[in-house]
Design a protein around this motif. Structure first.
Motif, PDB file in Angstrom:
ATOM      1  N   ILE A 153       0.848  -1.190   0.000  1.00 23.30           N
ATOM      2  CA  ILE A 153       0.000   0.000   0.000  1.00 23.30           C
ATOM      3  C   ILE A 153       0.887   1.244   0.000  1.00 23.30           C
ATOM      4  O   ILE A 153       1.736   1.389   0.882  1.00 23.30           O
ATOM      5  N   PRO A 154       0.696   2.143  -0.969  1.00 24.40           N
ATOM      6  CA  PRO A 154       1.499   3.370  -0.989  1.00 24.40           C
ATOM      7  C   PRO A 154       0.925   4.424  -0.033  1.00 24.40           C
ATOM      8  O   PRO A 154      -0.290   4.633   0.022  1.00 24.40           O
ATOM      9  N   TYR A 155       1.815   5.061   0.713  1.00 32.27           N
ATOM     10  CA  TYR A 155       1.452   6.108   1.674  1.00 32.27           C
ATOM     11  C   TYR A 155       2.267   7.360   1.369  1.00 32.27           C
ATOM     12  O   TYR A 155       3.430   7.273   0.962  1.00 32.27           O
ATOM     13  N   LEU A 156       1.662   8.522   1.652  1.00 35.25           N
ATOM     14  CA  LEU A 156       2.397   9.771   1.547  1.00 35.25           C
ATOM     15  C   LEU A 156       3.438   9.812   2.656  1.00 35.25           C
ATOM     16  O   LEU A 156       3.145   9.467   3.804  1.00 35.25           O
ATOM     17  N   ARG A 157       4.653  10.196   2.316  1.00 35.57           N
ATOM     18  CA  ARG A 157       5.739  10.248   3.315  1.00 35.57           C
ATOM     19  C   ARG A 157       5.340  11.193   4.440  1.00 35.57           C
ATOM     20  O   ARG A 157       4.699  12.215   4.205  1.00 35.57           O
ATOM     21  N   PRO A 158       5.716  10.874   5.668  1.00 37.68           N
ATOM     22  CA  PRO A 158       5.278  11.677   6.810  1.00 37.68           C
ATOM     23  C   PRO A 158       5.717  13.134   6.750  1.00 37.68           C
ATOM     24  O   PRO A 158       4.950  14.032   7.120  1.00 37.68           O
ATOM     25  N   GLU A 159       6.922  13.406   6.280  1.00 35.41           N
ATOM     26  CA  GLU A 159       7.373  14.799   6.230  1.00 35.41           C
ATOM     27  C   GLU A 159       6.558  15.619   5.232  1.00 35.41           C
ATOM     28  O   GLU A 159       6.269  16.792   5.466  1.00 35.41           O
ATOM     29  N   VAL A 160       6.125  14.986   4.146  1.00 35.60           N
ATOM     30  CA  VAL A 160       5.288  15.678   3.165  1.00 35.60           C
ATOM     31  C   VAL A 160       3.891  15.884   3.738  1.00 35.60           C
ATOM     32  O   VAL A 160       3.304  16.958   3.615  1.00 35.60           O
ATOM     33  N   GLN A 161       3.369  14.861   4.405  1.00 31.86           N
ATOM     34  CA  GLN A 161       2.048  14.991   5.020  1.00 31.86           C
ATOM     35  C   GLN A 161       2.055  16.053   6.116  1.00 31.86           C
ATOM     36  O   GLN A 161       1.132  16.852   6.231  1.00 31.86           O
ATOM     37  N   LEU A 162       3.099  16.089   6.916  1.00 32.98           N
ATOM     38  CA  LEU A 162       3.180  17.098   7.970  1.00 32.98           C
ATOM     39  C   LEU A 162       3.239  18.508   7.390  1.00 32.98           C
ATOM     40  O   LEU A 162       2.655  19.438   7.958  1.00 32.98           O
ATOM     41  N   LEU A 163       3.911  18.681   6.259  1.00 35.90           N
ATOM     42  CA  LEU A 163       3.927  19.994   5.615  1.00 35.90           C
ATOM     43  C   LEU A 163       2.499  20.413   5.267  1.00 35.90           C
ATOM     44  O   LEU A 163       2.115  21.557   5.495  1.00 35.90           O
TER      45      LEU A 163
END
Length: 179
Positions: free
Chosen positions: A123-133
């Protein structure tokens, strides 16, 4: 980053943070994300299954039929079975091509498309640092909790990227002091 006939997709929002941190929290809906260019394919796939509403300037409006245009400033699609049902999905639209992702609030921030995702069990997930931005602007209690859950798990390079991106897009943001 392929979701079959619907084009590219990945899990974003709090679910992406939860997958990264293994810290469960309450969620109101599912947050898949797609490239803005894949909206037509998604709408075709959902036709007759779910109602699609465009979120634009703080208002929701139904998208009826395949020819109903998507507002250029629409950032999310909200999906539900019918007007009597609760919202099930908040589809986050991202500015991403086959090669590049660009932050919707500041085009100076971008990454190669292949670097914005990570995968767990296929399952592909958005990287946490990008999501936090993306979460940084809201600073809701759940966004702060997600930041705190991620902070000690971020490796030096993603942490430095988030610090740089926040400094560009949101100078003076309170998270900068912790990064």
């Amino acid at each position: 980053m392929r979701g079959g006939r619907c084009g590219r997709w990945w899990v974003a929002g709090g679910w992406a943070i939860e997958a990264f941190t293994n810290s469960p929290r309450r969620h109101d809906d599912l947050d898949p994300s797609i490239a803005r260019s894949d909206v037509a394919a998604l709408r075709q796939h959902l036709s007759g299954r779910l109602d699609v509403w465009a979120a634009d300037d703080g208002a929701l409006r139904p998208l009826v039929g395949q020819d109903d245009p998507l507002p250029a400033t629409c950032g999310n699609l909200w999906l539900r079975a019918s007007g009597a049902d609760p919202w099930e999905y908040d589809v986050i639209l991202m500015n991403v091509t086959s090669t590049r992702w660009t932050y919707k609030r500041d085009a100076r921030i971008s990454l190669p498309a292949d670097e914005i995702l990570w995968t767990r069990e296929g399952i592909p997930y958005l990287r946490p640092e990008v999501q936090l931005l993306h979460k940084a602007l809201g600073l809701r209690p759940k966004d702060q909790a997600d930041f705190e859950a991620c902070l000690h798990l971020l490796e030096p390079a993603p942490r430095a990227w988030l610090r740089s991106a926040l400094g560009i897009a949101h100078p003076g943001h309170p998270w900068l002091a912790h990064l």
